[in-house]
Design a protein around this motif. Structure first.
Motif, PDB file in Angstrom:
ATOM      1  N   HIS A  58       0.830  -1.206   0.000  1.00  0.00           N
ATOM      2  CA  HIS A  58       0.000   0.000   0.000  1.00  0.00           C
ATOM      3  C   HIS A  58       0.864   1.255   0.000  1.00  0.00           C
ATOM      4  O   HIS A  58       0.616   2.212  -0.748  1.00  0.00           O
ATOM      5  N   LEU A  59       1.930   1.265   0.839  1.00  0.00           N
ATOM      6  CA  LEU A  59       2.753   2.458   0.936  1.00  0.00           C
ATOM      7  C   LEU A  59       3.536   2.694  -0.365  1.00  0.00           C
ATOM      8  O   LEU A  59       3.681   3.830  -0.822  1.00  0.00           O
ATOM      9  N   ARG A  60       3.985   1.610  -0.972  1.00  0.00           N
ATOM     10  CA  ARG A  60       4.677   1.773  -2.251  1.00  0.00           C
ATOM     11  C   ARG A  60       3.688   2.291  -3.310  1.00  0.00           C
ATOM     12  O   ARG A  60       4.040   3.106  -4.167  1.00  0.00           O
ATOM     13  N   ALA A  61       2.459   1.827  -3.237  1.00  0.00           N
ATOM     14  CA  ALA A  61       1.426   2.321  -4.154  1.00  0.00           C
ATOM     15  C   ALA A  61       1.186   3.817  -3.944  1.00  0.00           C
ATOM     16  O   ALA A  61       0.974   4.573  -4.899  1.00  0.00           O
ATOM     17  N   PHE A  62       1.244   4.253  -2.685  1.00  0.00           N
ATOM     18  CA  PHE A  62       1.076   5.680  -2.390  1.00  0.00           C
ATOM     19  C   PHE A  62       2.227   6.496  -2.966  1.00  0.00           C
ATOM     20  O   PHE A  62       2.035   7.572  -3.529  1.00  0.00           O
ATOM     21  N   ALA A  76       2.502  10.120  -9.936  1.00  0.00           N
ATOM     22  CA  ALA A  76       1.495  10.108 -11.009  1.00  0.00           C
ATOM     23  C   ALA A  76       1.490   8.808 -11.815  1.00  0.00           C
ATOM     24  O   ALA A  76       1.021   8.776 -12.951  1.00  0.00           O
ATOM     25  N   GLN A  77       1.977   7.709 -11.217  1.00  0.00           N
ATOM     26  CA  GLN A  77       1.945   6.395 -11.887  1.00  0.00           C
ATOM     27  C   GLN A  77       0.725   5.636 -11.364  1.00  0.00           C
ATOM     28  O   GLN A  77       0.826   4.662 -10.606  1.00  0.00           O
ATOM     29  N   TYR A  78      -0.455   6.114 -11.765  1.00  0.00           N
ATOM     30  CA  TYR A  78      -1.697   5.639 -11.169  1.00  0.00           C
ATOM     31  C   TYR A  78      -2.021   4.189 -11.507  1.00  0.00           C
ATOM     32  O   TYR A  78      -2.562   3.457 -10.675  1.00  0.00           O
ATOM     33  N   GLY A  79      -1.679   3.746 -12.710  1.00  0.00           N
ATOM     34  CA  GLY A  79      -1.968   2.368 -13.093  1.00  0.00           C
ATOM     35  C   GLY A  79      -1.198   1.380 -12.236  1.00  0.00           C
ATOM     36  O   GLY A  79      -1.773   0.414 -11.692  1.00  0.00           O
ATOM     37  N   HIS A  81       9.232  16.998  -9.734  1.00  0.00           N
ATOM     38  CA  HIS A  81       8.665  16.304 -10.904  1.00  0.00           C
ATOM     39  C   HIS A  81       7.161  16.099 -10.710  1.00  0.00           C
ATOM     40  O   HIS A  81       6.611  15.024 -10.930  1.00  0.00           O
ATOM     41  N   HIS A  82       6.521  17.159 -10.311  1.00  0.00           N
ATOM     42  CA  HIS A  82       5.097  17.134  -9.954  1.00  0.00           C
ATOM     43  C   HIS A  82       4.237  17.051 -11.212  1.00  0.00           C
ATOM     44  O   HIS A  82       4.551  17.670 -12.228  1.00  0.00           O
ATOM     45  N   PRO A  83       3.104  16.296 -11.169  1.00  0.00           N
ATOM     46  CA  PRO A  83       2.236  16.181 -12.360  1.00  0.00           C
ATOM     47  C   PRO A  83       1.589  17.493 -12.790  1.00  0.00           C
ATOM     48  O   PRO A  83       1.066  17.582 -13.907  1.00  0.00           O
ATOM     49  N   LYS A  84       1.599  18.532 -11.943  1.00  0.00           N
ATOM     50  CA  LYS A  84       0.998  19.820 -12.317  1.00  0.00           C
ATOM     51  C   LYS A  84       1.968  20.728 -13.092  1.00  0.00           C
ATOM     52  O   LYS A  84       1.600  21.846 -13.467  1.00  0.00           O
ATOM     53  N   THR A  85       3.198  20.248 -13.341  1.00  0.00           N
ATOM     54  CA  THR A  85       4.220  21.100 -13.963  1.00  0.00           C
ATOM     55  C   THR A  85       3.751  21.677 -15.297  1.00  0.00           C
ATOM     56  O   THR A  85       3.807  22.899 -15.533  1.00  0.00           O
TER      57      THR A  85
END
Length: 813
Positions: free
Chosen positions: A608-612, A618-621, A798-802
């Motif tokens: 779970h923590l690695r998934a977080f 931003a690697q949602y899949g 390296h934020h997805p909002k960049t």
């Protein structure tokens, strides 16, 4: 109707002269067999004789009733006939025909009208609030059925002040007067005389209480009068003062609910002030400038006075004596519970003395029992707890508590629960003497309670204040094993019920106890739990310190499971602080340990923590894939708390992937499970997820409602990170509902917390949102400033909002 009590003097004089009613009838010129009854009716005041009998009456009184010997007495008796029968005064010629002595009784042509009395004290110049109380009681007293209303409440709560205000408000409604009496008197005769004099009557010759009370009722008959009996302590004493006529209303003040019931009074409970009313009183008495300058100290004074009007009035008057004295000085004095009642005294204003009045009314048995209530220091408690502390049967204890409720010394806020006002509890404790044994029993009872109710979270929740006080007592008494026993019993509930502050304090005591006992094995667990609770409240530095200490001790003792747990929580800290490489290292270590130990639940937590971590990147899949693996294990192991965290992450991933149907399914399942398992921490996080969901579904009022609820609960829990997330959601909903000013203010609150916590990842989202608000409010320079700051951070992380931020800045030109 003539006053029978005053006219009874005719009977007394007749009998003193040795005349029967029949003889008096003959002397007055009456004939017939019923003439003696006519004389009796005149003497009783049933009706007045015709004034044509005036001459005979003069002769009757002067000669046959022997008033010739006392001319002034004759003049006084004739004055009564003038007032009661409406006859004319004796003329000067008539008087001279009888005697040469001068008249000392003032001659009147007709009875003089007496102004309606108003005996209420002057109203306080500092009266505030109580509008609902005033309106409700005034409406009852205005009724046409002779209402009896009782203001009931503890000493110092303001019953007399409220009664005074009601009297002044209703003065015009009771045109024949407002009468007031101090009902603490044991002798109602002087009260009745003073009331009669207020109406120009004299009952001093009637020494029998029943007769004087009857005479007073005669005076009040047909009059619209409000009678106020202040501080009623005994129904027997005041019964003769009740008018018993429909045109009059009665208002009592009393501490005794049973007295109100016995007198068939509608009883109205007068409560302490609210915080707002308390502050208003300080503002009114001390001035807005002085209170505003020390508003937090003013709030503290209100809290430490526990909103009791008498205590607050004393505090204000103490401060008013010296204009330069700081409110904070008094605040510090009031914090000393052992001396607080002594501070709340000024001349005849004295909280302790107000409570002493109630103490004096107690029976010897209740006086013996009452001090035990002080052990609970104003916290709610059960009869079972008090029975154990006092070593008395629970049934007997319950009976005593019911008696205290009736006397306004205790409240019963819920079935089976009792609570004393904290200042009354101070008074009770001052009567206790040596409390060592009582405190020991208190601690024993709640340790047993914690052990037997360990999984019954609602039961523990209701008693948390007493439980923490009991644990503190065991720590102060250096009962180290009991301290550790408390920590072991409460560990899970501190987490489940989001009692992070209490848990941190309890584990601080437990660590000291473990150290004193040399219990290194136990110390490992306490250190790791302290770190976890600190992390929940975003105290990252302290959390890391405890976790590192736990990690080192676990390594020394070869405690692999504890070692893995410490590594896992250090990985969580690293993720929260965007230290992703460090987080990956800790996760690799703890996952390997959990696998070696065959700890499936531990492996699921690491997944779970690695998934977080992947969600942050931003690697949602891939994040979803790991979540589903973790979820499968957690469902098989029935690890509900961990399962809830995984469901929350799946909800967040679904949001980012714009799959709102899937997000709603996960969010509602989280809400159901958190509610079912009484997990307050996850329940509030479910509110936050639902706020996000309903915002994206354009159901803005629902979104705002969940966001506000989440903000309130996260704030109570002390979870500052999630408070900032919920504030962000609240701001988003406010913006979409068109309330830009409120949205901007809320957004800045969220940003302040994120900045203080160095939560750079979420700061980027918040700065982006605030920039959009500024643009909406036609402030492009402020929008640019926010977006430039956000973009700088986004590139570093390296934020997805960049890309979005770059596009927005380009659009500004």
């Amino acid at each position: 109707m003539p006053n029978s009590q005053r006219l009874d003097l005719l009977r007394q004089l007749r009998e003193q002269a040795g005349l029967s009613q029949g003889e008096a009838a003959r002397l007055l010129g009456l004939t017939g067999r019923q003439s003696r009854l006519t004389v009796g009716a005149w003497e009783r005041g049933d009706y007045a004789p015709d004034e044509r009998r005036r001459t005979r009456f003069i002769g009757y009184l002067w000669d046959h009733l022997r008033l010739r010997q006392a001319p002034q007495r004759f003049a006084e008796v004739w004055e009564i006939l003038v007032e009661e029968w409406g006859w004319e005064e004796l003329s000067e010629a008539e008087w001279r025909g009888l005697t040469n002595q001068p008249r000392t009784v003032e001659q009147k042509s007709k009875p003089v009208a007496v102004a309606a009395p108003f005996q209420a004290p002057p109203p306080t110049p500092f009266f505030i609030g109580r509008e609902d109380d005033l309106a409700h009681v005034s409406a009852q007293l205005r009724g046409d059925t002779g209402q009896v209303v009782a203001l009931v409440g503890m000493g110092g709560v303001g019953k007399t002040t409220l009664a005074t205000q009601i009297a002044h408000r209703l003065r015009s409604d009771f045109g024949d007067g407002v009468l007031w009496a101090d009902a603490t008197t044991n002798d109602p005769l002087p009260v009745l005389q003073s009331w009669a004099q207020a109406y120009g009557q004299d009952l001093s010759e009637i020494n029998d209480l029943a007769s004087r009370a009857a005479a007073m009722r005669g005076i009040l008959a047909g009059k619209k009068v409000l009678i106020i009996l202040d501080d009623v302590r005994s129904p027997e004493t005041i019964r003769p003062l009740l008018p018993g006529v429909a045109s009059c209303a009665v208002l009592l003040t009393t501490r005794d609910q049973d007295t109100a019931r016995v007198l068939n009074a509608e009883h109205y409970v007068v409560e302490e002030f609210s915080e707002q009313e308390s502050l208003e009183l300080l503002f009114k008495m001390l001035g807005a400038g002085r209170v505003t300058a020390e508003i937090e100290a003013a709030r503290a004074i209100c809290r430490l006075s526990h909103y009791l009007p008498l205590a607050l009035e004393i505090c204000a008057k103490l401060l008013a004596r010296v204009s330069w004295q700081q409110l904070g000085t008094l605040e510090q004095r009031l914090r000393d519970e052992t001396r607080r009642l002594d501070q709340l005294s000024l001349k005849d204003l004295n909280v302790r003395a107000a409570f002493e009045v109630s103490w004096q009314t107690l029976t010897a048995e209740l006086r013996t029992f009452f001090p035990m209530l002080g052990i609970f220091a104003g916290r709610a408690f059960s009869p079972a707890a008090l029975a154990y502390v006092s070593q008395r049967p629970e049934e007997e204890v319950t009976d005593h508590l019911i008696a205290f409720v009736a006397l306004s010394l205790v409240k019963s806020p819920a079935p089976g629960s009792f609570q004393q006002h904290p200042l009354l509890a101070d008074f009770a404790q001052s009567r206790l003497g040596d409390a060592t044994t009582a405190h020991r029993r208190f601690a024993e009872y709640y340790l047993t309670f914690c052990r037997t109710q360990q999984k019954n979270y609602p039961a523990l929740e209701a008693e948390f204040e007493n439980i923490m006080r009991a644990m503190q007592i065991t720590f102060a008494q250096q009962q180290w094993r009991m301290v550790m026993a408390y920590a072991d019993a409460l560990m899970e509930s501190w987490l489940r019920r989001a009692r992070y502050s209490e848990g941190r304090l309890g584990l601080q005591w437990a660590c000291a106890a473990a150290k004193a006992e040399g219990a290194s094995e136990t110390m490992v667990d306490y250190l790791i739990r302290r770190g976890l609770l600190c992390a929940e409240q975003n105290e990252q530095q302290e959390a890391r310190s405890h976790l590192q200490a736990g990690l080192q001790l676990a390594e020394q003792l070869g405690r692999e499971r504890s070692l893995a747990e410490a590594q896992y929580h250090l990985a969580r800290l690293a993720v929260e602080q965007a230290q992703y490489e460090e987080a990956d290292e800790w996760l690799t270590k703890c996952q390997a340990l959990y696998q070696t130990l065959g700890d499936s639940a531990g492996v699921a937590r690491t997944l779970h923590l690695r998934a977080f971590l992947l969600h942050r990147l931003a690697q949602y899949g891939t994040s979803n894939s790991l979540c589903l693996q973790a979820l499968d294990i957690q469902e098989r192991c029935q690890e509900v708390t961990d399962l809830l965290a995984t469901l929350r992450l799946l909800t967040d991933n679904a949001f980012e992937e714009q799959d709102l149907t899937r997000a709603e399914g996960y969010a509602l399942r989280s809400l159901q499970l958190a509610t079912e398992y009484h997990d307050h921490s996850e329940l509030v996080k479910a509110y936050w997820n639902l706020a996000t969901l309903y915002r994206r579904l354009a159901r803005y009022p629902e979104a705002l409602g969940y966001a506000e609820k989440a903000v309130e609960r996260f704030t109570q829990m002390g979870n500052r990170a999630f408070t900032s997330y919920a504030l962000y959601e609240q701001s988003m909903s406010q913006k979409l509902m068109g309330d830009y000013a409120a949205s901007l203010a809320t957004g800045h609150r969220a940003l302040t917390i994120m900045t203080e916590l160095a939560d750079e990842y979420n700061r980027i989202h918040c700065l982006n949102h605030i920039g959009a608000l500024y643009l909406q409010l036609y402030q492009p320079l402020d929008a640019r400033r926010c977006w430039e700051e956000a973009l700088l951070l986004a590139k570093q992380l390296h934020h997805p909002k960049t890309s979005e931020l770059e596009a927005q800045l380009a659009g500004l030109g």
